[in-house]
Write a protein that holds these residues in place. Structure first.
Motif, PDB file in Angstrom:
ATOM      1  N   ARG A 154       0.837  -1.215   0.000  1.00 23.80           N
ATOM      2  CA  ARG A 154       0.000   0.000   0.000  1.00 23.80           C
ATOM      3  C   ARG A 154       0.862   1.251   0.000  1.00 23.80           C
ATOM      4  O   ARG A 154       0.551   2.242  -0.676  1.00 23.80           O
ATOM      5  N   SER A 155       1.978   1.220   0.719  1.00 23.32           N
ATOM      6  CA  SER A 155       2.893   2.357   0.729  1.00 23.32           C
ATOM      7  C   SER A 155       3.466   2.605  -0.660  1.00 23.32           C
ATOM      8  O   SER A 155       3.569   3.752  -1.114  1.00 23.32           O
ATOM      9  N   PHE A 386       7.351   7.784  -0.273  1.00 30.19           N
ATOM     10  CA  PHE A 386       7.849   6.547   0.334  1.00 30.19           C
ATOM     11  C   PHE A 386       8.091   6.719   1.844  1.00 30.19           C
ATOM     12  O   PHE A 386       7.888   7.784   2.411  1.00 30.19           O
ATOM     13  N   ARG A 387       8.556   5.621   2.470  1.00 28.09           N
ATOM     14  CA  ARG A 387       8.729   5.561   3.931  1.00 28.09           C
ATOM     15  C   ARG A 387      10.047   6.199   4.360  1.00 28.09           C
ATOM     16  O   ARG A 387      11.103   5.908   3.794  1.00 28.09           O
ATOM     17  N   GLY A 404       5.326  17.382   2.414  1.00 31.18           N
ATOM     18  CA  GLY A 404       5.532  16.297   1.477  1.00 31.18           C
ATOM     19  C   GLY A 404       4.346  15.364   1.371  1.00 31.18           C
ATOM     20  O   GLY A 404       3.260  15.619   1.907  1.00 31.18           O
ATOM     21  N   MET A 405       4.578  14.241   0.670  1.00 34.87           N
ATOM     22  CA  MET A 405       3.546  13.246   0.392  1.00 34.87           C
ATOM     23  C   MET A 405       3.974  11.845   0.820  1.00 34.87           C
ATOM     24  O   MET A 405       3.333  10.860   0.450  1.00 34.87           O
ATOM     25  N   GLY A 406       5.060  11.732   1.563  1.00 42.73           N
ATOM     26  CA  GLY A 406       5.564  10.428   1.957  1.00 42.73           C
ATOM     27  C   GLY A 406       4.956   9.935   3.254  1.00 42.73           C
ATOM     28  O   GLY A 406       4.045  10.535   3.824  1.00 42.73           O
ATOM     29  N   ASP A 407       5.485   8.777   3.727  1.00 45.10           N
ATOM     30  CA  ASP A 407       5.118   8.210   5.023  1.00 45.10           C
ATOM     31  C   ASP A 407       6.280   8.528   5.958  1.00 45.10           C
ATOM     32  O   ASP A 407       7.288   7.817   5.930  1.00 45.10           O
ATOM     33  N   ASN A 440       0.132   7.343   3.498  1.00 43.70           N
ATOM     34  CA  ASN A 440       1.047   8.440   3.800  1.00 43.70           C
ATOM     35  C   ASN A 440       0.517   9.415   4.842  1.00 43.70           C
ATOM     36  O   ASN A 440      -0.649   9.420   5.203  1.00 43.70           O
ATOM     37  N   GLY A 441       1.438  10.249   5.327  1.00 41.82           N
ATOM     38  CA  GLY A 441       1.152  11.228   6.357  1.00 41.82           C
ATOM     39  C   GLY A 441       2.421  11.537   7.126  1.00 41.82           C
ATOM     40  O   GLY A 441       3.493  10.991   6.834  1.00 41.82           O
ATOM     41  N   LEU A 442       2.319  12.424   8.106  1.00 46.37           N
ATOM     42  CA  LEU A 442       3.472  12.884   8.880  1.00 46.37           C
ATOM     43  C   LEU A 442       3.194  12.724  10.369  1.00 46.37           C
ATOM     44  O   LEU A 442       2.128  13.100  10.853  1.00 46.37           O
ATOM     45  N   VAL A 443       4.188  12.184  11.082  1.00 49.36           N
ATOM     46  CA  VAL A 443       4.099  12.047  12.535  1.00 49.36           C
ATOM     47  C   VAL A 443       5.301  12.736  13.175  1.00 49.36           C
ATOM     48  O   VAL A 443       6.448  12.472  12.793  1.00 49.36           O
TER      49      VAL A 443
END
Length: 566
Positions: A154-155, A386-387, A404-407, A440-443
């Motif tokens: 999925r990533s 991407f991760r 951004g658009m990554g994980d 995706n998202g930001l932590v």
């Protein structure tokens, strides 16, 4: 990321406007007895399977058309359906690449859009590679193994969508944009569908009566270590050895000529063919004024320096003054998987007048940045796709400076808000998630958000927010972090309050958990954000490195300071 250049019109929005009509292909089950077919009541088993698989997709007609040929095979397995969805997406992205390749823009008369189209080709080429890898992953694994790798798949599919979206965001002129955009409609629809199919893999398996593996809870995956799951024993030993000064690099870069190379670019260009293992680059102390791009083919580079503030990579490319597209303003860009950087500074000196001016752009899966300083103003850190994992870093900027658009997970890091130009504001984050079921998202976990010295005296006069949503489904989690008093009580800022097509505050996901400090009080958070939530401990575990970056387990014996567990 400022309003104007990178706002763009999302690919999804463009698709809706186009209104392409795709006919539904009826799936007919072959049978020797035509009378039985005529008298059959209700859909066939194959049609039921398609209905189940296509149920969560956004473009059901396209899904049915794509999977129809597979359904004619009565012995088709879930793998066959998933592989068909990926193959169809791959075919359409290749067509998009062909359309883009035929779009010619003069570098002499329109250098900006010439570079944007060239970037688009590069991004679509990477999307093709990722889809090919995804197809192989599904084909090479049994269903139980595929279940375990569903989050990774999925990533990858989410990254494919992000790469296509970035392609469109780069292009400015309508005559070029519309041609490429029209050629990408089918590709973006099928990518969207593939993301949703993989996100609901358990339902697909149920439709075929395949036993479902029960994954351990995210809480059981928690620990006190500080590496993401993809860090194997060899990488842990490498980081430990480098920390102790016992690593033997492949090449040494030194300004004074004491290494094999005087520039970082030369060391990267010397990347060996058919490399197995890591390519280790040691960059001695010095200021390296270079524009670095690591090609997607140069996997598993480990670059380290003598320490942030000592080994410095610097540049000043920007959009505001030089009219360079955001992606190409980055002082240092990585497009390859398995990238590690440690004990370095990545800097963009364009200043607030430069507007979009990236210091570090990461666009490679399983990338990790340790003990680094990432310095700029607007758009400092671009977690492109991407991760990605960041640990013990110092990241500074003004507007959308982590975007951004990554994980991406940023852990145990210092976030420094700088003083912008007059009449500007500060937004720490700007996430670009577009597909609700995307990975995706930001932590931000266990970080500190503080003002720089120059901002401190006027920190209450210049609005500072935790973030604003760059795209419709933006996901940002701030947890277990210390928030300084510069953070406005409303916490989050809408992208636009005047143009309804940018009302992303209605759909974005902004979460907080167990934060501390004067800026952490959520009682007055903006009510404009319909999906804002203070998480419970159980909910927060979904956004740990172990769970959010698809970790099967935390690695033991970490040799850098460990995180605070939930």
């Amino acid at each position: 990321m400022g309003a104007g250049k990178k706002v763009g019109i999302s690919v999804v929005s463009l698709i809706l406007v186009v209104g392409a009509v795709i006919g539904v292909v009826a799936v007919v089950r072959s049978s020797q007895n035509s009378a039985d077919n005529e008298n059959m009541k209700g859909p066939s088993a194959s049609m039921k399977a398609i209905e189940t698989i296509c149920a969560p997709t956004s473009y059901k007609d396209a899904c049915t058309r794509t999977l129809g040929p597979v359904a004619r095979n009565e012995t088709a397995t879930p793998k066959d359906y998933i592989m068909a969805a990926i193959q169809a997406t791959l075919d359409e992205v290749k067509k998009s690449f062909d359309v883009t390749s035929k779009t010619v823009v003069s570098n002499e008369t329109d250098p900006y859009n010439h570079m944007a189209v060239e970037d688009c080709k590069e991004l679509l080429d990477q999307a093709i590679d990722t889809l090919q890898a995804s197809y192989s992953m599904v084909g090479d694994n049994d269903m139980h193994t595929l279940q375990d790798r569903a989050d990774e798949l999925r990533s990858w599919m989410t990254a494919v969508y992000a790469l296509q979206s970035s392609c469109m965001d780069q292009i400015e002129k309508p005559e070029y944009k519309s041609a490429i955009e029209n050629g990408m409609i089918n590709a973006t629809q099928l990518t969207d569908n593939a993301i949703n199919i993989v996100a609901e893999l358990s339902e697909v398996l149920k439709a075929f009566n395949v036993p479902i593996n029960l994954k351990p809870s995210a809480r059981r995956l928690m620990g006190v270590n500080s590496y993401p799951s993809w860090f194997g024993a060899a990488d842990r030993r490498l980081l430990r050895a480098q920390r102790g000064g016992h690593v033997r690099p492949n090449v040494v870069v030194a300004k004074d000529g004491s290494g094999q190379f005087r520039t970082i670019a030369s060391a990267i260009n010397a990347y060996p063919k058919n490399l197995k293992g890591r390519y280790i680059i040691y960059v001695k102390a010095g200021i390296y004024d270079e524009f670095i791009v690591i090609d997607k083919s140069k996997a598993n580079i480990f670059i380290y320096g003598d320490g942030p503030g000592k080994t410095i990579v610097t540049g000043k490319r920007n959009f505001g003054i030089m009219k360079i597209g955001t992606m190409n303003t980055a002082t240092f860009s990585n497009n390859a998987p398995g990238f590690i950087a440690r004990r370095m500074t990545f800097r963009n000196t364009a200043g607030p007048d430069g507007h979009q001016a990236v210091a570090l752009r990461i666009n490679g899966d399983m990338s990790a940045i340790f003990d680094c300083h990432i310095e700029g103003y607007q758009d400092t850190l671009y977690y492109h796709a991407f991760r990605q994992f960041y640990r013990d870093c110092v990241i500074s900027g003004t507007i959308d400076f982590i975007f951004g658009m990554g994980d991406a997970v940023i852990q145990n890091s210092l976030i420094v808000v700088r003083r912008p130009n007059a009449n500007q504001f500060n937004t720490v984050t700007a996430d670009g998630k577009e597909i609700a079921r995307g990975s995706n998202g930001l932590v931000l976990q266990n970080c500190r958000i503080v003002p720089e010295k120059e901002l401190f005296p006027v920190r209450f006069q210049i609005p500072t927010y935790l973030g604003r949503p760059w795209k419709a489904q933006a996901l940002t989690v701030v947890m277990q972090s210390e928030l300084g008093d510069l953070i406005r009580p409303e916490g989050w800022m809408p992208w636009s309050t005047t143009d309804s097509k940018y009302f992303f505050h209605n759909t974005c996901q902004y979460y907080e958990f167990a934060n501390r400090g004067p800026g952490a009080n959520t009682a007055r958070r903006s009510r404009m954000f319909k999906r804002f939530k203070v998480l419970s401990p159980q909910e927060a575990t979904r956004y740990t490195v172990a769970a959010f970056l698809q970790g099967a387990q935390w690695l033991k014996q970490a040799h850098i300071p460990h995180q605070l567990g939930l």
